[in-house]
Scaffold this active site. Structure first.
Site, mmCIF file in Angstrom:
data_model
loop_
_atom_site.group_PDB
_atom_site.id
_atom_site.type_symbol
_atom_site.label_atom_id
_atom_site.label_comp_id
_atom_site.label_asym_id
_atom_site.label_seq_id
_atom_site.Cartn_x
_atom_site.Cartn_y
_atom_site.Cartn_z
ATOM 1 N N HIS A 16 -44.828 38.535 -31.404
ATOM 2 C CA HIS A 16 -44.577 39.742 -32.225
ATOM 3 C C HIS A 16 -45.831 40.598 -32.167
ATOM 4 O O HIS A 16 -46.825 40.321 -32.836
ATOM 5 C CB HIS A 16 -44.259 39.348 -33.673
ATOM 6 N N HIS A 18 -47.522 44.729 -31.755
ATOM 7 C CA HIS A 18 -47.414 46.187 -31.686
ATOM 8 C C HIS A 18 -48.490 46.702 -30.726
ATOM 9 O O HIS A 18 -49.680 46.581 -31.011
ATOM 10 C CB HIS A 18 -47.620 46.812 -33.069
ATOM 11 N N LYS A 99 -34.915 44.305 -31.805
ATOM 12 C CA LYS A 99 -35.543 44.219 -33.125
ATOM 13 C C LYS A 99 -34.786 45.062 -34.141
ATOM 14 O O LYS A 99 -34.579 46.256 -33.939
ATOM 15 C CB LYS A 99 -36.994 44.738 -33.021
ATOM 16 N N HIS A 138 -36.898 42.292 -39.166
ATOM 17 C CA HIS A 138 -37.886 42.514 -40.228
ATOM 18 C C HIS A 138 -37.133 42.301 -41.540
ATOM 19 O O HIS A 138 -36.366 43.162 -41.967
ATOM 20 C CB HIS A 138 -38.462 43.931 -40.154
ATOM 21 N N HIS A 172 -42.412 37.458 -38.880
ATOM 22 C CA HIS A 172 -43.578 37.407 -39.785
ATOM 23 C C HIS A 172 -43.223 36.926 -41.195
ATOM 24 O O HIS A 172 -43.390 37.646 -42.167
ATOM 25 C CB HIS A 172 -44.291 38.762 -39.838
ATOM 26 N N ASP A 244 -48.072 39.935 -35.186
ATOM 27 C CA ASP A 244 -47.800 41.209 -35.865
ATOM 28 C C ASP A 244 -49.059 42.064 -35.901
ATOM 29 O O ASP A 244 -49.267 42.849 -36.831
ATOM 30 C CB ASP A 244 -47.235 41.002 -37.282
HETATM 31 O O1 DOR Z 1 -47.734 45.920 -41.550
HETATM 32 C C1 DOR Z 1 -46.926 46.248 -40.701
HETATM 33 N N1 DOR Z 1 -47.246 47.123 -39.730
HETATM 34 N N2 DOR Z 1 -45.680 45.757 -40.766
HETATM 35 C C2 DOR Z 1 -44.709 46.192 -39.956
HETATM 36 O O2 DOR Z 1 -43.619 45.715 -40.065
HETATM 37 C C3 DOR Z 1 -44.955 47.278 -39.001
HETATM 38 C C4 DOR Z 1 -46.367 47.343 -38.641
HETATM 39 C C5 DOR Z 1 -46.720 48.630 -37.912
HETATM 40 O O3 DOR Z 1 -46.002 48.992 -36.990
HETATM 41 O O4 DOR Z 1 -47.728 49.226 -38.248
HETATM 42 ZN ZN ZN Z 2 -44.410 44.071 -36.748
#
Ligand code: DOR
Ligand code: ZN
Length: 342
Positions: A16, A18, A99, A138, A172, A244
């Site tokens: 997971h 980003h 997702k 999520h 998460h 995450d």
């Molecule tokens: O804290 C987070 N940041 N939770 C999420 O689900 C998305 C993520 C983000 O993309 O910044």
């Molecule tokens: Zn995330």
């Protein structure tokens, strides 16, 4: 002189992640690509990644950003109830999962799902189950912030029983309720971050507010962290590491209206090693938590990569290309000694 303790991890996976886009992608992609073999890449860009053309183009931009590193981005689409069998068949070779975000629950999730009506979701979710495409979720309602994930468990249960052939990954997880749900349904799995194994709400807001520890779902109570630690440390076969790691520019975190997200990708393996050591758990379990379980659950074979960590103090940099990591300027017990390919 006693030799320095070393830990070897094979093909670490971040299930997971980003990676963002544009300048941020170029700035932070290597933080993952240098030490992980592969990662599930979240689709919450602006606009979200929701067509074949978008996912193919995004993968190309990731491959450009990671340059020569051996790292596989496992691509995902942003779930829409309108996805049908024909579309999913056409895109399935380009993605590893889809997702689902509840509408408006977190960063760039405005186009997500509201209501969770099984019949409305049936065409898309049945087609995903038939094609073997896992659904990453999520799992938060829009209730009181500390209760959102626990409230969502009934939605997980509804989806898991309505679509028994669909692999559903509770992303998460942060609560003992989600941990308990894992053993109730065969088709429920979970990712766990490193920060939720380390912190509770006290660390975020119990003293001076710590914006770099603020994320969604927010860190919960000590008993929740204990429940997460238990299944991570035993490498429960249905849990996988997923950082995450969610970078935001420093000004977006250290501001009035702090963006949610903890940036951990450059320190995740060092922290996990320290956690397993502190709990006197064999590093074999760490290997399973950080790679083996994900390979089994997703049926993936990541590229070979061996990460050697050694027990030597590592001072976490104040920032990585302008992004402040968790534990910036603090000293960790392990550092990455070398990474070998092949
Ligand atoms: O804290 C987070 N940041 N939770 C999420 O689900 C998305 C993520 C983000 O993309 O910044
Ligand atoms: Zn995330």
């Amino acid at each position: 002189m006693p030799s320095t303790k070393q830990v070897v991890l094979n093909a670490p996976l971040d299930m997971h992640l980003h990676l963002r886009d544009g300048e941020m992608l170029e700035n932070i992609a290597l933080c993952s690509a240098q030490t992980f073999s592969a990662a599930i890449i979240m689709p919450n860009l602006v606009p979200p990644v929701s067509t074949k053309e978008e996912v193919v183009a995004y993968k190309k931009r990731i491959e450009h950003a990671i340059a020569d590193e051996k790292f596989t981005p496992y691509m995902t689409l942003f779930f829409k109830p309108s996805y049908d069998k024909v579309f999913l068949e056409s895109v399935k070779d380009h993605i590893t999962a889809i997702k689902l975000y509840p509408a408006g629950i977190t960063t760039n999730s405005e186009g997500g799902v509201s209501g969770f009506d099984v019949e409305e979701l049936r065409p898309a979710l049945s087609a995903m189950a038939a094609l073997g495409i896992p659904l990453c979720v999520h799992g938060e309602t829009n209730g009181f912030v500390m209760d959102r994930e626990a409230e969502f468990v009934s939605i997980y249960e509804k989806l898991a029983s309505a679509f028994p052939d669909l692999k559903i990954i509770m992303e998460h997880i942060t609560t003992k309720e989600s941990v308990a749900a894992l053993d109730k349904f065969e088709n429920l799995y979970a990712t766990i971050t490193v920060h939720h194994l380390l912190i509770t709400l006290d660390d975020v807001a119990g003293g001076m507010l710590q914006p770099h520890l603020f994320c969604k779902p927010i860190a919960k109570r000590p008993e929740d962290r204990e429940a997460l630690l238990k299944v991570a440390l035993e490498a429960h076969p249905k849990v996988m590491f997923g950082s995450d790691s969610a970078p935001h520019p420093k000004h977006a975190k250290e501001s009035c209206g702090c963006a949610a997200g903890v940036f951990t990708s450059p320190i995740a393996l060092q922290l996990l090693t320290e956690i397993f050591e502190k709990n006197n758990v064999s590093f074999d379990k760490l290997q399973v938590f950080v790679s083996g379980n994900a390979q089994n659950i997703y049926g993936v074979t990541p590229p070979a990569k061996t990460v050697v960590l050694e027990k030597k103090p590592f001072k976490v940099p104040s920032n990585y290309n302008g992004v402040v990591p968790m534990y910036a300027n603090e000293t960790l017990a392990y550092r990455i000694k070398e990474v070998n390919h092949g």
